[in-house]
Design a protein around this motif. Structure first.
Motif, PDB file in Angstrom:
ATOM      1  N   GLY A 222       0.775  -1.227   0.000  1.00 27.65           N
ATOM      2  CA  GLY A 222       0.000   0.000   0.000  1.00 27.65           C
ATOM      3  C   GLY A 222       0.808   1.279   0.000  1.00 27.65           C
ATOM      4  O   GLY A 222       0.301   2.335  -0.367  1.00 27.65           O
ATOM      5  N   ILE A 223       2.090   1.202   0.413  1.00 30.25           N
ATOM      6  CA  ILE A 223       2.888   2.428   0.539  1.00 30.25           C
ATOM      7  C   ILE A 223       4.231   2.318  -0.184  1.00 30.25           C
ATOM      8  O   ILE A 223       4.490   3.050  -1.139  1.00 30.25           O
ATOM      9  N   THR A 224       5.090   1.426   0.249  1.00 29.78           N
ATOM     10  CA  THR A 224       6.473   1.453  -0.238  1.00 29.78           C
ATOM     11  C   THR A 224       6.607   0.988  -1.680  1.00 29.78           C
ATOM     12  O   THR A 224       7.368   1.566  -2.455  1.00 29.78           O
ATOM     13  N   ARG A 225       5.875  -0.061  -2.076  1.00 30.97           N
ATOM     14  CA  ARG A 225       5.993  -0.530  -3.463  1.00 30.97           C
ATOM     15  C   ARG A 225       5.454   0.484  -4.464  1.00 30.97           C
ATOM     16  O   ARG A 225       6.153   0.813  -5.435  1.00 30.97           O
ATOM     17  N   PRO A 226       4.246   1.020  -4.274  1.00 33.55           N
ATOM     18  CA  PRO A 226       3.778   2.006  -5.256  1.00 33.55           C
ATOM     19  C   PRO A 226       4.636   3.261  -5.315  1.00 33.55           C
ATOM     20  O   PRO A 226       4.771   3.871  -6.379  1.00 33.55           O
ATOM     21  N   LEU A 227       5.243   3.657  -4.204  1.00 31.60           N
ATOM     22  CA  LEU A 227       6.091   4.854  -4.202  1.00 31.60           C
ATOM     23  C   LEU A 227       7.515   4.562  -4.673  1.00 31.60           C
ATOM     24  O   LEU A 227       8.313   5.487  -4.809  1.00 31.60           O
ATOM     25  N   GLY A 228       7.839   3.309  -4.897  1.00 28.02           N
ATOM     26  CA  GLY A 228       9.199   2.964  -5.329  1.00 28.02           C
ATOM     27  C   GLY A 228      10.217   3.055  -4.209  1.00 28.02           C
ATOM     28  O   GLY A 228      11.410   3.233  -4.465  1.00 28.02           O
ATOM     29  N   MET A 229       9.757   2.905  -2.958  1.00 27.60           N
ATOM     30  CA  MET A 229      10.658   2.976  -1.800  1.00 27.60           C
ATOM     31  C   MET A 229      11.262   1.588  -1.562  1.00 27.60           C
ATOM     32  O   MET A 229      10.929   0.883  -0.622  1.00 27.60           O
ATOM     33  N   THR A 230      12.195   1.223  -2.429  1.00 32.19           N
ATOM     34  CA  THR A 230      12.715  -0.145  -2.434  1.00 32.19           C
ATOM     35  C   THR A 230      13.621  -0.453  -1.252  1.00 32.19           C
ATOM     36  O   THR A 230      13.886  -1.623  -0.962  1.00 32.19           O
ATOM     37  N   ALA A 231      14.115   0.577  -0.560  1.00 37.15           N
ATOM     38  CA  ALA A 231      15.017   0.360   0.573  1.00 37.15           C
ATOM     39  C   ALA A 231      14.277   0.350   1.908  1.00 37.15           C
ATOM     40  O   ALA A 231      14.911   0.235   2.954  1.00 37.15           O
ATOM     41  N   THR A 232      12.963   0.488   1.889  1.00 34.18           N
ATOM     42  CA  THR A 232      12.178   0.568   3.117  1.00 34.18           C
ATOM     43  C   THR A 232      11.491  -0.758   3.373  1.00 34.18           C
ATOM     44  O   THR A 232      10.704  -1.226   2.555  1.00 34.18           O
ATOM     45  N   ARG A 233      11.800  -1.356   4.520  1.00 31.95           N
ATOM     46  CA  ARG A 233      11.238  -2.670   4.829  1.00 31.95           C
ATOM     47  C   ARG A 233      11.412  -2.964   6.312  1.00 31.95           C
ATOM     48  O   ARG A 233      12.237  -2.352   6.990  1.00 31.95           O
ATOM     49  N   PHE A 234      10.619  -3.889   6.787  1.00 32.50           N
ATOM     50  CA  PHE A 234      10.849  -4.429   8.122  1.00 32.50           C
ATOM     51  C   PHE A 234      12.065  -5.349   8.062  1.00 32.50           C
ATOM     52  O   PHE A 234      12.370  -5.948   7.033  1.00 32.50           O
ATOM     53  N   GLY A 235      12.763  -5.453   9.195  1.00 33.35           N
ATOM     54  CA  GLY A 235      13.974  -6.241   9.237  1.00 33.35           C
ATOM     55  C   GLY A 235      13.706  -7.735   9.083  1.00 33.35           C
ATOM     56  O   GLY A 235      12.554  -8.171   9.039  1.00 33.35           O
ATOM     57  N   PRO A 236      14.791  -8.512   8.994  1.00 35.54           N
ATOM     58  CA  PRO A 236      16.179  -8.073   9.170  1.00 35.54           C
ATOM     59  C   PRO A 236      16.708  -7.266   7.993  1.00 35.54           C
ATOM     60  O   PRO A 236      16.256  -7.421   6.865  1.00 35.54           O
ATOM     61  N   CYS A 237      17.676  -6.388   8.317  1.00 37.53           N
ATOM     62  CA  CYS A 237      18.293  -5.507   7.324  1.00 37.53           C
ATOM     63  C   CYS A 237      19.794  -5.479   7.613  1.00 37.53           C
ATOM     64  O   CYS A 237      20.297  -4.573   8.289  1.00 37.53           O
ATOM     65  N   PRO A 238      20.538  -6.475   7.121  1.00 37.46           N
ATOM     66  CA  PRO A 238      21.928  -6.672   7.537  1.00 37.46           C
ATOM     67  C   PRO A 238      22.857  -5.494   7.275  1.00 37.46           C
ATOM     68  O   PRO A 238      23.855  -5.318   7.985  1.00 37.46           O
ATOM     69  N   ASP A 239      22.564  -4.653   6.263  1.00 39.68           N
ATOM     70  CA  ASP A 239      23.472  -3.553   5.933  1.00 39.68           C
ATOM     71  C   ASP A 239      23.107  -2.257   6.641  1.00 39.68           C
ATOM     72  O   ASP A 239      23.662  -1.204   6.341  1.00 39.68           O
ATOM     73  N   ALA A 240      22.211  -2.319   7.622  1.00 46.45           N
ATOM     74  CA  ALA A 240      21.780  -1.113   8.328  1.00 46.45           C
ATOM     75  C   ALA A 240      22.864  -0.605   9.273  1.00 46.45           C
ATOM     76  O   ALA A 240      23.783  -1.341   9.666  1.00 46.45           O
ATOM     77  N   ALA A 241      22.738   0.648   9.645  1.00 46.40           N
ATOM     78  CA  ALA A 241      23.618   1.220  10.671  1.00 46.40           C
ATOM     79  C   ALA A 241      23.385   0.497  11.990  1.00 46.40           C
ATOM     80  O   ALA A 241      22.253   0.148  12.335  1.00 46.40           O
ATOM     81  N   ALA A 242      24.453   0.274  12.732  1.00 42.81           N
ATOM     82  CA  ALA A 242      24.345  -0.396  14.028  1.00 42.81           C
ATOM     83  C   ALA A 242      23.660   0.515  15.038  1.00 42.81           C
ATOM     84  O   ALA A 242      23.693   1.737  14.924  1.00 42.81           O
ATOM     85  N   THR A 243      23.042  -0.108  16.044  1.00 44.10           N
ATOM     86  CA  THR A 243      22.453   0.684  17.116  1.00 44.10           C
ATOM     87  C   THR A 243      23.192   0.400  18.422  1.00 44.10           C
ATOM     88  O   THR A 243      24.318   0.836  18.587  1.00 44.10           O
ATOM     89  N   GLU A 244      22.592  -0.367  19.311  1.00 44.05           N
ATOM     90  CA  GLU A 244      23.089  -0.407  20.682  1.00 44.05           C
ATOM     91  C   GLU A 244      23.743  -1.728  21.065  1.00 44.05           C
ATOM     92  O   GLU A 244      23.338  -2.795  20.597  1.00 44.05           O
ATOM     93  N   ASP A 245      24.747  -1.640  21.950  1.00 49.13           N
ATOM     94  CA  ASP A 245      25.213  -2.809  22.684  1.00 49.13           C
ATOM     95  C   ASP A 245      24.187  -3.003  23.794  1.00 49.13           C
ATOM     96  O   ASP A 245      24.292  -2.438  24.874  1.00 49.13           O
ATOM     97  N   GLN A 246      23.181  -3.787  23.514  1.00 48.04           N
ATOM     98  CA  GLN A 246      21.980  -3.830  24.343  1.00 48.04           C
ATOM     99  C   GLN A 246      22.162  -4.827  25.481  1.00 48.04           C
ATOM    100  O   GLN A 246      22.156  -6.038  25.288  1.00 48.04           O
ATOM    101  N   ARG A 247      22.323  -4.259  26.664  1.00 46.17           N
ATOM    102  CA  ARG A 247      22.513  -5.076  27.860  1.00 46.17           C
ATOM    103  C   ARG A 247      21.853  -4.395  29.048  1.00 46.17           C
ATOM    104  O   ARG A 247      21.764  -3.176  29.107  1.00 46.17           O
ATOM    105  N   ARG A 248      21.388  -5.202  29.996  1.00 53.79           N
ATOM    106  CA  ARG A 248      20.944  -4.652  31.250  1.00 53.79           C
ATOM    107  C   ARG A 248      22.155  -4.164  32.038  1.00 53.79           C
ATOM    108  O   ARG A 248      23.231  -4.731  31.904  1.00 53.79           O
ATOM    109  N   PRO A 249      22.054  -3.089  32.842  1.00 61.96           N
ATOM    110  CA  PRO A 249      20.815  -2.449  33.300  1.00 61.96           C
ATOM    111  C   PRO A 249      20.329  -1.281  32.435  1.00 61.96           C
ATOM    112  O   PRO A 249      19.233  -0.785  32.669  1.00 61.96           O
ATOM    113  N   TRP A 250      21.116  -0.834  31.466  1.00 56.76           N
ATOM    114  CA  TRP A 250      20.664   0.335  30.710  1.00 56.76           C
ATOM    115  C   TRP A 250      19.617  -0.018  29.655  1.00 56.76           C
ATOM    116  O   TRP A 250      18.844   0.827  29.238  1.00 56.76           O
ATOM    117  N   ALA A 251      19.614  -1.264  29.220  1.00 57.21           N
ATOM    118  CA  ALA A 251      18.603  -1.728  28.271  1.00 57.21           C
ATOM    119  C   ALA A 251      17.656  -2.691  28.988  1.00 57.21           C
ATOM    120  O   ALA A 251      17.837  -2.995  30.174  1.00 57.21           O
TER     121      ALA A 251
END
Length: 394
Positions: A222-251
């Motif tokens: 309904g959105i990304t295919r008709p607009l030609g947004m070929t890089a927009t998708r739900f993950g996994p997305c292996p070439d994406a920018a990294a985010t967090e070293d996700q560990r408790r207690p901060w995560a």
């Protein structure tokens, strides 16, 4: 019965055509080049120093069908981990780091909510969903919201009274997570604004029940295919920018360095497809999304919404979109600007009054989350606003 497919899936009928984006000079876009030069300098400074605002970032800004600025800076992957004793990231060797390019996908975090909102308004346009329909009409097993008479409008405007989030990531399985959602009752008075991830999560369930299709399918067709947004998708997305070293207690969970999988713990627990988080995208793709909404729902020959329904989406208080918020829009706010921010460092603004758009993507949570500083977002919005007005100076 109307088809559950979005407008982008339709064949035949009236074809609308809106100009596609092109790269050109600030002058051709009707923007002051001096202000945009300052914008670019300030943008590159965001990724420098020992403790930058973000390790990496992408900036896209323009007016009308013209992209006047498209810049990338810093690193998509800079750190191997986070050292809590030193309160610093553990740097990767230079040859192991991954630079940001303008085509680098970023975890959009709460910008996903905008796509969920558009998918919902598409169903309202088609008549398969009513703005003031009660959620219980579609999800009778969600007993708590049924008893409180929560409506689709309240989900879209964060006025359902639901709390900001639930610890779905602590549940042992999908059945327990669903049971927790079904039992969750509003804690605030109906009509009172409380920003909550639970609103788009419930809206996702409504959409999937109404259409018989999953949210990722609805967004794609309904959105990304008709607009030609070929890089927009739900993950996994292996070439994406990294985010967090996700560990408790901060995560909230222990996952280690996250890259290519959604950062949000609840979205991760839900399999990566959630109404509030989970999408990955690039600056260029989001510029197309902004342009389509600025053009009344059309981009090239594609139409994702009719102009009246874009108006409905962006009329105060906004359906999923935040309107006129100076804290992240800067001087773009105040005239009907719409947009959103994401926890990972993402944001977009579209200003219908001046036909301008601004996309700023960053991995501010790499290597770990910290307090939110939206000064750079607001500063970028102010530069774009001043570029429109041709105002020089700081």
């Amino acid at each position: 019965m109307p088809s559950p497919e979005g407008p982008g899936d339709r064949g035949g009928g009236r074809e609308l055509s809106a100009p596609r984006l092109r790269h050109d000079t600030p002058e051709r876009a009707g923007l002051d080049p001096g202000e945009l030069r300052r914008l670019v300098v300030e943008f590159h400074a965001l990724t420098t120093g020992e403790r930058p605002w973000a390790p990496g970032a992408v900036l896209v800004a323009g007016r009308g069908p013209v992209i006047a600025v498209e810049e990338a800076a810093g690193w998509a992957v800079r750190y191997a981990s986070y050292d809590p004793d030193a309160d610093a990231g553990v740097e990767l060797p230079p040859d192991a780091r991954v630079p940001v390019t303008v085509d680098t996908p970023f975890d959009l975090a709460s910008l996903t909510k905008l796509f969920t909102a558009v998918a919902a308004v598409q169903q309202i346009e088609r008549g398969t969903l009513g703005m003031d329909a009660r959620v219980g009409a579609f999800l009778p097993e969600f007993r708590a919201v049924v008893e409180h008479g929560v409506t689709v409008r309240e989900l879209l405007t964060h006025t359902s009274g639901l709390r900001p989030e639930l610890p779905l990531y602590d549940c042992v399985d999908a059945e327990e997570r669903l049971a927790m959602l079904r039992a969750e009752a509003p804690v605030g008075a109906p009509g009172t604004y409380t920003y909550s991830d639970l609103n788009p999560l419930l809206l996702q369930h409504v959409l999937e029940r109404v259409t018989g299709r999953t949210l990722d399918d609805l967004v794609h067709h309904g959105i990304t295919r008709p607009l030609g947004m070929t890089a927009t998708r739900f993950g996994p997305c292996p070439d994406a920018a990294a985010t967090e070293d996700q560990r408790r207690p901060w995560a909230k969970v222990d996952r280690g360095m996250v890259r290519g999988v959604v950062h949000d713990e609840n979205a991760w627990a839900l399999g990566g497809v959630a109404g509030h988080a989970g999408l990955f995208s690039t600056g260029g793709d989001l510029a197309v999304f902004c342009r389509a909404l600025l053009a009344g729902g059309s981009y090239g020959p594609a139409r994702i919404l009719g102009p009246d329904f874009v108006e409905l989406l962006l009329t105060p208080p906004g359906l999923g979109f935040a309107l006129d918020q100076p804290w992240f829009m800067g001087e773009l706010a105040g005239r009907g600007a719409a947009g959103h921010t994401g926890f990972t460092g993402t944001s977009l603004v579209l200003d219908r009054a001046t036909d301008t758009f601004l996309v700023l993507l960053a991995n501010t949570v790499h290597p770990r989350r910290r307090g939110v500083d939206s000064g750079p977002r607001a500063g970028a919005g102010t530069r774009v606003a001043r570029a429109v007005r041709g105002v020089r100076g700081a």
